[in-house]
Scaffold this active site. Structure first.
Site, PDB file in Angstrom:
ATOM      1  N   MET A  28       0.845  -1.194   0.000  1.00 59.96           N
ATOM      2  CA  MET A  28       0.000   0.000   0.000  1.00 59.96           C
ATOM      3  C   MET A  28       0.885   1.251   0.000  1.00 59.96           C
ATOM      4  O   MET A  28       0.447   2.341   0.370  1.00 59.96           O
ATOM      5  CB  MET A  28      -0.938   0.004   1.213  1.00 59.96           C
ATOM      6  CG  MET A  28      -1.914  -1.184   1.175  1.00 59.96           C
ATOM      7  SD  MET A  28      -3.456  -0.916   2.032  1.00 59.96           S
ATOM      8  CE  MET A  28      -2.899  -0.648   3.693  1.00 59.96           C
ATOM      9  N   ASP A  33      11.974   0.015   5.273  1.00 60.00           N
ATOM     10  CA  ASP A  33      12.987  -1.018   5.054  1.00 60.00           C
ATOM     11  C   ASP A  33      12.390  -2.426   5.039  1.00 60.00           C
ATOM     12  O   ASP A  33      12.953  -3.338   4.419  1.00 60.00           O
ATOM     13  CB  ASP A  33      14.074  -0.940   6.143  1.00 60.00           C
ATOM     14  CG  ASP A  33      14.970   0.266   5.936  1.00 60.00           C
ATOM     15  OD1 ASP A  33      14.835   0.937   4.893  1.00 60.00           O
ATOM     16  OD2 ASP A  33      15.792   0.543   6.833  1.00 60.00           O
ATOM     17  N   HIS A  35       9.566  -3.266   3.594  1.00 59.89           N
ATOM     18  CA  HIS A  35       9.151  -3.486   2.203  1.00 59.89           C
ATOM     19  C   HIS A  35      10.366  -3.753   1.310  1.00 59.89           C
ATOM     20  O   HIS A  35      10.315  -4.594   0.411  1.00 59.89           O
ATOM     21  CB  HIS A  35       8.416  -2.255   1.653  1.00 59.89           C
ATOM     22  CG  HIS A  35       7.094  -1.988   2.284  1.00 59.89           C
ATOM     23  ND1 HIS A  35       6.869  -0.910   3.111  1.00 59.89           N
ATOM     24  CD2 HIS A  35       5.906  -2.648   2.205  1.00 59.89           C
ATOM     25  CE1 HIS A  35       5.616  -0.910   3.503  1.00 59.89           C
ATOM     26  NE2 HIS A  35       5.008  -1.956   2.984  1.00 59.89           N
ATOM     27  N   GLN A  59     -10.424  -2.547   2.509  1.00 59.57           N
ATOM     28  CA  GLN A  59      -9.924  -3.207   3.720  1.00 59.57           C
ATOM     29  C   GLN A  59      -9.918  -2.271   4.929  1.00 59.57           C
ATOM     30  O   GLN A  59      -9.482  -2.666   6.003  1.00 59.57           O
ATOM     31  CB  GLN A  59      -8.548  -3.827   3.490  1.00 59.57           C
ATOM     32  CG  GLN A  59      -7.415  -2.861   3.261  1.00 59.57           C
ATOM     33  CD  GLN A  59      -6.144  -3.583   2.807  1.00 59.57           C
ATOM     34  OE1 GLN A  59      -6.022  -4.037   1.680  1.00 59.57           O
ATOM     35  NE2 GLN A  59      -5.179  -3.723   3.706  1.00 59.57           N
ATOM     36  N   SER A 186       4.266   0.962   8.270  1.00 64.43           N
ATOM     37  CA  SER A 186       3.993   2.307   7.740  1.00 64.43           C
ATOM     38  C   SER A 186       3.271   3.150   8.780  1.00 64.43           C
ATOM     39  O   SER A 186       3.314   4.379   8.737  1.00 64.43           O
ATOM     40  CB  SER A 186       3.136   2.204   6.476  1.00 64.43           C
ATOM     41  OG  SER A 186       3.777   1.384   5.542  1.00 64.43           O
TER      42      SER A 186
HETATM   43  O1  PAF Z   1      -0.203  -5.693   3.644  1.00 67.59           O
HETATM   44  C1  PAF Z   1      -0.605  -4.799   2.869  1.00 67.59           C
HETATM   45  O2  PAF Z   1       0.077  -3.815   2.596  1.00 67.59           O
HETATM   46  C2  PAF Z   1      -1.987  -4.916   2.260  1.00 67.59           C
HETATM   47  O3  PAF Z   1      -2.886  -5.519   3.144  1.00 67.59           O
HETATM   48  C3  PAF Z   1      -2.001  -5.629   0.889  1.00 67.59           C
HETATM   49  C4  PAF Z   1      -1.560  -7.068   1.017  1.00 67.59           C
HETATM   50  C5  PAF Z   1      -1.076  -4.884  -0.078  1.00 67.59           C
HETATM   51  C6  PAF Z   1      -3.421  -5.627   0.315  1.00 67.59           C
HETATM   52  O4  PAF Z   1      -3.911  -4.339   0.144  1.00 67.59           O
END
Ligand code: PAF
EC number: 6.3.2.1
Length: 279
Positions: A28, A33, A35, A59, A186
């Site tokens: 998202m 780091d 990611h 979500q 984040s």
């Molecule tokens: O973990 C996340 O960043 C989100 O839940 C995902 C898997 C990208 C789905 O929107």
């Protein structure tokens, strides 16, 4: 350094993806780091590395932080370039939800989606699984990499890929931590300096649980709870499960999971351990 191709539409994604094998990291954005580790892990798993950046509205429940969720596209793109991403898929909401946010077919997460995070956020995993299924359909990855930090999410996505035969190998990647042990997220940027110091108790509780593992499940939970001061940390759950989120079994591998609010953000963390048998 040539940056990644940025695909905004489905047609641009198809053109950029080509016919090669693909490894995929859905995100998202607001990349940290943790990611970057996912991207580095995914880099050798396919010829083309695709990352998606999409803050998925379905979500988030009403009143959650969808509008405030950090959006840092330019720095995200730099981090993707450094990690060797070939294609960044950054769709708009209408690209992902062409009929509006009213899809009649969605992915039911089943019983595992109703416990732990799902008990506090009852619509969350339906939104996560539905968007991940759409992303899989659009990106058509061979391998997709997710962080173990969101362990319930990882477990559910694995289950979805397996039970719906999506043909994607779902790979988990260990949690990346700050120097004091706090799991990278984040949402950590919402913490004040004082809250940031308090939040270190969450990972400390997990480490205390691991240190007590030889004593069995009750010893683990007692040791972990002893680290958390309820005056500072608003604990939602601190539970011990088996690695599939079923009941923990003495003498076997287990997972210790925690969710707590320190100030505004809800913080999640978990750790693997092997339980002893209480004497
Ligand atoms: O973990 C996340 O960043 C989100 O839940 C995902 C898997 C990208 C789905 O929107």
């Amino acid at each position: 350094m040539a940056g990644p191709i940025v695909a905004r539409t489905r047609a641009e994604l198809v053109a950029a993806r080509g016919a090669s094998s693909v490894s995929f990291v859905p995100t998202m954005g607001a990349l940290h780091d943790g990611h970057v580790q996912l991207l580095k892990h995914a880099r050798p798993l396919g010829e083309t590395l695709v990352a998606s950046i999409f803050v998925n509205p379905t979500q988030f429940a009403p009143g959650e932080d969808y509008d405030d969720y950090p959006r840092t596209f330019d720095t995200d793109l730099e981090r993707c370039a450094e990690a060797g991403v070939d294609v960044v898929f950054a769709p708009t909401v209408p690209v992902m939800y062409p009929s509006g946010l009213v899809d009649t077919v969605t992915v039911d997460p089943g019983p595992l989606g109703a416990i732990l995070e799902g008990a506090s956020r009852p619509t969350h995993f339906r939104g996560v699984l539905t968007v991940v299924a759409k992303l899989f359909g659009l990106v058509r990855p061979d391998v997709a990499v997710f962080g173990e930090k969101d362990f319930q999410q990882l477990t559910l996505i694995r289950q979805m890929a397996r039970e719906l035969a999506l043909g994607v190998d779902v790979v988990g990647c260990p949690t990346v931590r700050e120097a004091d042990g706090l799991a990278m997220s984040s949402r950590n940027r919402y913490l004040s300096a004082d809250e940031r110091a308090t939040a270190a108790a969450i990972s400390a509780a997990l480490r205390a649980g691991v240190a007590a593992a030889a004593g069995g499940p009750d010893a683990v939970l007692a040791a972990a709870h002893a680290v958390i001061d309820p005056a500072d940390v608003d604990l939602d759950y601190l539970v011990l499960t088996d690695p599939e989120l079923g009941p923990a079994v003495p003498g076997a591998d287990a997972r210790l999971l925690v969710a707590a609010r320190v100030g505004r953000p809800r913080l999640l963390d978990n750790i693997g351990l092997t339980l002893g048998r209480p004497s």
